[in-house]
Write a protein that holds these residues in place. Structure first.
Motif, PDB file in Angstrom:
ATOM      1  N   LEU A  61       0.823  -1.207   0.000  1.00  0.00           N
ATOM      2  CA  LEU A  61       0.000   0.000   0.000  1.00  0.00           C
ATOM      3  C   LEU A  61       0.857   1.257   0.000  1.00  0.00           C
ATOM      4  CD1 LEU A  61      -2.774  -1.146   2.492  1.00  0.00           C
ATOM      5  CD2 LEU A  61      -2.767  -1.252  -0.001  1.00  0.00           C
ATOM      6  N   LEU A  62       1.997   1.199   0.681  1.00  0.00           N
ATOM      7  CA  LEU A  62       2.908   2.342   0.678  1.00  0.00           C
ATOM      8  C   LEU A  62       3.454   2.606  -0.719  1.00  0.00           C
ATOM      9  CD1 LEU A  62       4.808   1.531   3.994  1.00  0.00           C
ATOM     10  CD2 LEU A  62       3.301   3.495   3.612  1.00  0.00           C
ATOM     11  N   VAL A  63       3.799   1.549  -1.438  1.00  0.00           N
ATOM     12  CA  VAL A  63       4.283   1.704  -2.812  1.00  0.00           C
ATOM     13  C   VAL A  63       3.157   2.233  -3.696  1.00  0.00           C
ATOM     14  CG1 VAL A  63       5.149   0.463  -4.841  1.00  0.00           C
ATOM     15  CG2 VAL A  63       6.161   0.047  -2.593  1.00  0.00           C
ATOM     16  N   GLY A  92      15.481  -3.120  -1.433  1.00  0.00           N
ATOM     17  CA  GLY A  92      14.700  -3.899  -0.486  1.00  0.00           C
ATOM     18  C   GLY A  92      13.587  -4.682  -1.148  1.00  0.00           C
ATOM     19  N   GLU A  93      12.420  -4.588  -0.567  1.00  0.00           N
ATOM     20  CA  GLU A  93      11.243  -5.290  -1.072  1.00  0.00           C
ATOM     21  C   GLU A  93      10.480  -4.501  -2.127  1.00  0.00           C
ATOM     22  OE1 GLU A  93      10.456  -8.461  -0.186  1.00  0.00           O
ATOM     23  OE2 GLU A  93      12.345  -8.402   0.919  1.00  0.00           O
ATOM     24  N   ASN A  94      10.918  -3.281  -2.405  1.00  0.00           N
ATOM     25  CA  ASN A  94      10.166  -2.417  -3.325  1.00  0.00           C
ATOM     26  C   ASN A  94      10.042  -2.960  -4.740  1.00  0.00           C
ATOM     27  OD1 ASN A  94       9.402  -0.624  -1.367  1.00  0.00           O
ATOM     28  ND2 ASN A  94      11.073   0.802  -1.758  1.00  0.00           N
ATOM     29  N   PRO A  95      11.047  -3.637  -5.308  1.00  0.00           N
ATOM     30  CA  PRO A  95      10.815  -4.186  -6.653  1.00  0.00           C
ATOM     31  C   PRO A  95       9.636  -5.167  -6.695  1.00  0.00           C
ATOM     32  CG  PRO A  95      13.160  -4.121  -6.202  1.00  0.00           C
ATOM     33  CD  PRO A  95      12.450  -3.784  -4.908  1.00  0.00           C
ATOM     34  N   ASP A 126      13.773   3.492 -16.598  1.00  0.00           N
ATOM     35  CA  ASP A 126      14.598   2.283 -16.606  1.00  0.00           C
ATOM     36  C   ASP A 126      13.940   1.105 -15.891  1.00  0.00           C
ATOM     37  OD1 ASP A 126      16.445   3.755 -17.971  1.00  0.00           O
ATOM     38  OD2 ASP A 126      17.796   4.035 -16.262  1.00  0.00           O
ATOM     39  N   LEU A 127      12.972   1.367 -15.039  1.00  0.00           N
ATOM     40  CA  LEU A 127      12.281   0.283 -14.333  1.00  0.00           C
ATOM     41  C   LEU A 127      11.359  -0.512 -15.250  1.00  0.00           C
ATOM     42  CD1 LEU A 127      11.175   2.080 -11.054  1.00  0.00           C
ATOM     43  CD2 LEU A 127      13.061   0.482 -11.329  1.00  0.00           C
TER      44      LEU A 127
END
Length: 171
Positions: A20-22, A61-64, A106-107
């Motif tokens: 949810l933060l992402v 971190g876990e963001n990808p 780039d992502l």
């Protein structure tokens, strides 16, 4: 911009609400883009630093993985677009487009671009019956066609509310 960076910093370690933060961070880009369009955005140097930090955080971190979750959630909302999913899918799709064009292109590898195409196809299909979006921000560019795509602009308020809040589960 602080809220976007803060959300991604909190999400990187992988808290239970990291997805949810992402989501909130990516959708926060809509607000930032609106400020920039009105000439109220940050100066070029601050924007460049923000862009660098954003790319760094989305890759850490876990963001990808949470970014992947967000892509999938936008796709699911687009698939529900004839009812309550259209406007949330549109907001997510524009957040992704702004991220791609202005901040972190780039992502977007081949698989991510394929998901964007699938989202676009679902939104185009859903636009035949989707409830119209009543308050399209004036700064939304024409290239974000999905905001103005619903064909049923004559939908009564009763039908629009039924689709948004009481839609049918079959079909």
């Amino acid at each position: 911009m602080r809220g976007i960076v803060s959300g991604l910093e909190k999400a990187a370690p992988g808290p239970p609400n990291g997805n949810l933060l992402v989501r909130d961070a990516i959708e926060g880009l809509l607000t930032l883009r609106g400020l920039i369009a009105r000439g109220e955005g940050p100066d070029a140097g601050e924007l460049a630093r923000f862009r660098e930090r954003l790319v760094e955080l989305l890759g850490s971190g876990e963001n990808p993985g949470q970014f992947g979750w967000f892509l999938g959630s936008v796709l699911v909302k687009a698939q529900k677009g004839r009812f309550d999913g259209y406007e949330p899918a549109v907001r997510g799709r524009s957040g992704l487009q702004i991220l791609r064009e202005d901040f972190a292109g780039d992502l977007f590898d081949e698989s991510t671009l394929a998901i964007l195409e699938e989202i676009d196809e679902e939104l185009a299909d859903a636009a035949e019956e989707a409830p119209p979006i009543l308050d399209v921000p004036s700064w939304i560019p024409e290239s974000h066609w999905w905001w103005r795509a619903p064909k049923r602009t004559d939908m009564s308020e009763e039908e629009r509310l039924h689709r948004l809040y009481g839609g049918e589960l079959d079909d």
